[in-house]
Design a protein around this motif. Sequence first.
Motif, short mmCIF file in Angstrom:
data_model
loop_
_atom_site.label_atom_id
_atom_site.label_comp_id
_atom_site.label_asym_id
_atom_site.label_seq_id
_atom_site.Cartn_x
_atom_site.Cartn_y
_atom_site.Cartn_z
N LEU A 1 33.74 -44.59 5.58
CA LEU A 1 33.55 -43.68 4.46
C LEU A 1 34.51 -42.50 4.57
O LEU A 1 34.67 -41.90 5.64
CB LEU A 1 32.10 -43.17 4.44
CG LEU A 1 31.76 -42.15 3.36
CD1 LEU A 1 31.87 -42.76 1.97
CD2 LEU A 1 30.35 -41.61 3.58
N PHE A 2 35.13 -42.16 3.44
CA PHE A 2 36.02 -41.01 3.32
C PHE A 2 35.60 -40.22 2.09
O PHE A 2 34.85 -40.70 1.24
CB PHE A 2 37.47 -41.46 3.15
CG PHE A 2 38.03 -42.19 4.33
CD1 PHE A 2 38.69 -41.52 5.33
CD2 PHE A 2 37.87 -43.57 4.44
CE1 PHE A 2 39.20 -42.20 6.43
CE2 PHE A 2 38.37 -44.26 5.52
CZ PHE A 2 39.04 -43.58 6.52
N TRP A 3 36.10 -39.00 2.00
CA TRP A 3 35.88 -38.16 0.83
C TRP A 3 37.23 -37.88 0.17
O TRP A 3 38.16 -37.40 0.83
CB TRP A 3 35.25 -36.82 1.23
CG TRP A 3 33.83 -36.93 1.67
CD1 TRP A 3 33.35 -36.95 2.95
CD2 TRP A 3 32.70 -37.04 0.82
NE1 TRP A 3 31.99 -37.06 2.94
CE2 TRP A 3 31.57 -37.12 1.65
CE3 TRP A 3 32.52 -37.09 -0.56
CZ2 TRP A 3 30.27 -37.23 1.14
CZ3 TRP A 3 31.23 -37.21 -1.06
CH2 TRP A 3 30.13 -37.27 -0.22
N LEU A 4 37.34 -38.15 -1.11
CA LEU A 4 38.52 -37.76 -1.89
C LEU A 4 38.24 -36.38 -2.44
O LEU A 4 37.20 -36.15 -3.07
CB LEU A 4 38.77 -38.75 -3.03
CG LEU A 4 39.93 -38.39 -3.94
CD1 LEU A 4 41.26 -38.48 -3.18
CD2 LEU A 4 39.96 -39.28 -5.18
N ILE A 5 39.15 -35.46 -2.16
CA ILE A 5 38.99 -34.08 -2.63
C ILE A 5 40.24 -33.64 -3.37
O ILE A 5 41.29 -34.29 -3.28
CB ILE A 5 38.73 -33.09 -1.47
CG1 ILE A 5 39.92 -33.07 -0.51
CG2 ILE A 5 37.44 -33.43 -0.75
CD1 ILE A 5 39.95 -31.87 0.41
N GLN A 6 40.12 -32.55 -4.08
CA GLN A 6 41.27 -31.91 -4.70
C GLN A 6 41.41 -30.53 -4.06
O GLN A 6 40.40 -29.86 -3.80
CB GLN A 6 41.07 -31.79 -6.20
CG GLN A 6 42.33 -31.58 -6.98
CD GLN A 6 42.13 -31.86 -8.45
OE1 GLN A 6 41.06 -31.64 -9.00
NE2 GLN A 6 43.16 -32.33 -9.10
N THR A 7 42.65 -30.13 -3.79
CA THR A 7 42.87 -28.83 -3.18
C THR A 7 42.37 -27.73 -4.11
O THR A 7 42.19 -27.95 -5.32
CB THR A 7 44.35 -28.62 -2.84
OG1 THR A 7 45.13 -28.78 -4.03
CG2 THR A 7 44.81 -29.60 -1.77
N GLU A 8 42.14 -26.57 -3.56
CA GLU A 8 41.55 -25.47 -4.33
C GLU A 8 42.37 -25.11 -5.56
O GLU A 8 41.82 -24.75 -6.60
CB GLU A 8 41.35 -24.24 -3.44
CG GLU A 8 40.44 -23.22 -4.05
CD GLU A 8 39.91 -22.23 -3.04
OE1 GLU A 8 38.99 -21.49 -3.42
OE2 GLU A 8 40.39 -22.19 -1.90
N ASP A 9 43.70 -25.22 -5.46
CA ASP A 9 44.55 -24.90 -6.61
C ASP A 9 44.61 -26.03 -7.62
O ASP A 9 45.21 -25.90 -8.68
CB ASP A 9 45.96 -24.52 -6.15
CG ASP A 9 46.69 -25.64 -5.43
OD1 ASP A 9 46.20 -26.79 -5.41
OD2 ASP A 9 47.77 -25.36 -4.88
#
Length: 98
Positions: A25-33
């Motif tokens: 399992l992994f998490w796809l995230i978007q950077t804060e900007d």
Amino acid sequence: MKEVQLGSEQSFTKLPAEVVHDKNLFWLIQTEDGQAYKLLSSRCPHAGAIVEAEKGEFVCPMHGWTFDLHSGACLNVPTKSLLSYDVVVKEGQLIAYM
């Protein structure tokens, strides 16, 4: 380093998103900007428990370590973080470099 196709960018409507690759399992995230994506390991670097997304951060249920939702940086121990991989958009597809 290998390229791993995660799916179309449009298919990830809510982030963080769970992604399973090779039974992990992994998490796809978007950077804060909002300008880039990252793929984060779901394993806490302290004892290997699976972190969960709760109330705007990732939380390790084993020892309570918390991690930033946009970078994976540990909020309790600044020298620790979730393992991360770069993700690029190619022709509308998200590709992780692992």
